[in-house]
Design a protein around this motif. Structure first.
Motif, short mmCIF file in Angstrom:
data_model
loop_
_atom_site.label_atom_id
_atom_site.label_comp_id
_atom_site.label_asym_id
_atom_site.label_seq_id
_atom_site.Cartn_x
_atom_site.Cartn_y
_atom_site.Cartn_z
N LYS A 71 0.84 -1.20 0.00
CA LYS A 71 0.00 0.00 0.00
C LYS A 71 0.87 1.26 0.00
CE LYS A 71 -3.94 2.26 1.07
NZ LYS A 71 -4.16 3.22 0.02
N GLU A 72 1.92 1.25 0.82
CA GLU A 72 2.82 2.40 0.90
C GLU A 72 3.56 2.62 -0.43
OE1 GLU A 72 6.31 4.10 3.85
OE2 GLU A 72 5.24 2.26 4.38
N MET A 73 3.98 1.53 -1.07
CA MET A 73 4.66 1.62 -2.35
C MET A 73 3.72 2.18 -3.42
SD MET A 73 6.51 -1.35 -4.59
CE MET A 73 4.99 -2.13 -5.08
N GLU A 74 2.48 1.68 -3.45
CA GLU A 74 1.51 2.17 -4.43
C GLU A 74 1.19 3.65 -4.20
OE1 GLU A 74 -1.74 -0.50 -4.00
OE2 GLU A 74 -0.78 -2.09 -5.18
N ASP A 75 1.09 4.04 -2.93
CA ASP A 75 0.81 5.45 -2.62
C ASP A 75 1.94 6.36 -3.09
OD1 ASP A 75 -1.61 4.79 -1.50
OD2 ASP A 75 -0.92 4.91 0.58
N LEU A 76 3.18 5.93 -2.87
CA LEU A 76 4.33 6.73 -3.30
C LEU A 76 4.36 6.86 -4.82
CD1 LEU A 76 7.00 8.21 -2.72
CD2 LEU A 76 8.13 6.00 -2.85
N LEU A 77 4.18 5.75 -5.52
CA LEU A 77 4.20 5.78 -6.98
C LEU A 77 3.05 6.61 -7.53
CD1 LEU A 77 5.12 2.06 -7.73
CD2 LEU A 77 6.58 4.07 -7.99
#
Length: 149
Positions: A71-77
């Motif tokens: 979730k954190e990776m998707e939010d950053l991207l």
């Protein structure tokens, strides 16, 4: 609580003030982008450093394929895609390949120049400062305004 008495700094100054290579590089960037002072470059470098640090932390995590890490990776991207810094199908490695130029190219001043509304970056800065540029219905007089996708 309320408002803090002193705001937090938005950038970090260089660790050593008199490195000739760094100064030459910053002068070239300043001339190319029509910037007012080095502080604007330092802000872009600090912003880039924050994005890279978060990407490095996510790369170093054990499991980013599910749960909170994913979730954190998707939010950053998604956030960087909305800011116009990366493509929609980018990965964390693409964040590490970003440079200061990419951050500076998303400023309103640069976008006015790239759209052909001004012949030079300095003229683009002047158009923005004098209130001749609107985003939507809102007049914007800040050359460093970050233009999103």
């Amino acid at each position: 609580m309320g408002e803090p008495k002193f705001s937090r700094p938005k950038f970090d100054t260089p660790s050593h003030p008199w490195k000739a290579a760094r100064i030459e590089e910053e002068h070239a960037i300043k001339a190319q982008h029509g910037l007012k002072n080095m502080r604007e470059i330092w802000k872009a470098k600090s912003q880039l450093r924050r994005h890279r640090r978060q990407a490095m932390r996510l790369i170093g995590m054990i499991d980013t394929s599910e749960g909170h890490g994913k979730k954190e990776m998707e939010d950053l991207l998604h956030s960087l895609h909305n800011k116009g810094l990366i493509q929609s199908d980018a990965t964390l490695d693409d964040i590490l390949s970003l440079g200061t130029e990419d951050i500076l190219n998303r400023r309103l001043q640069a976008q006015v120049y790239y759209k052909g509304l001004a012949t030079t970056m300095k003229q683009a800065r002047q158009l923005v400062n004098h209130g001749l540029i609107c985003i939507g219905e809102q007049k914007v007089t800040i050359p460093s305004y970050p233009v999103s996708r």
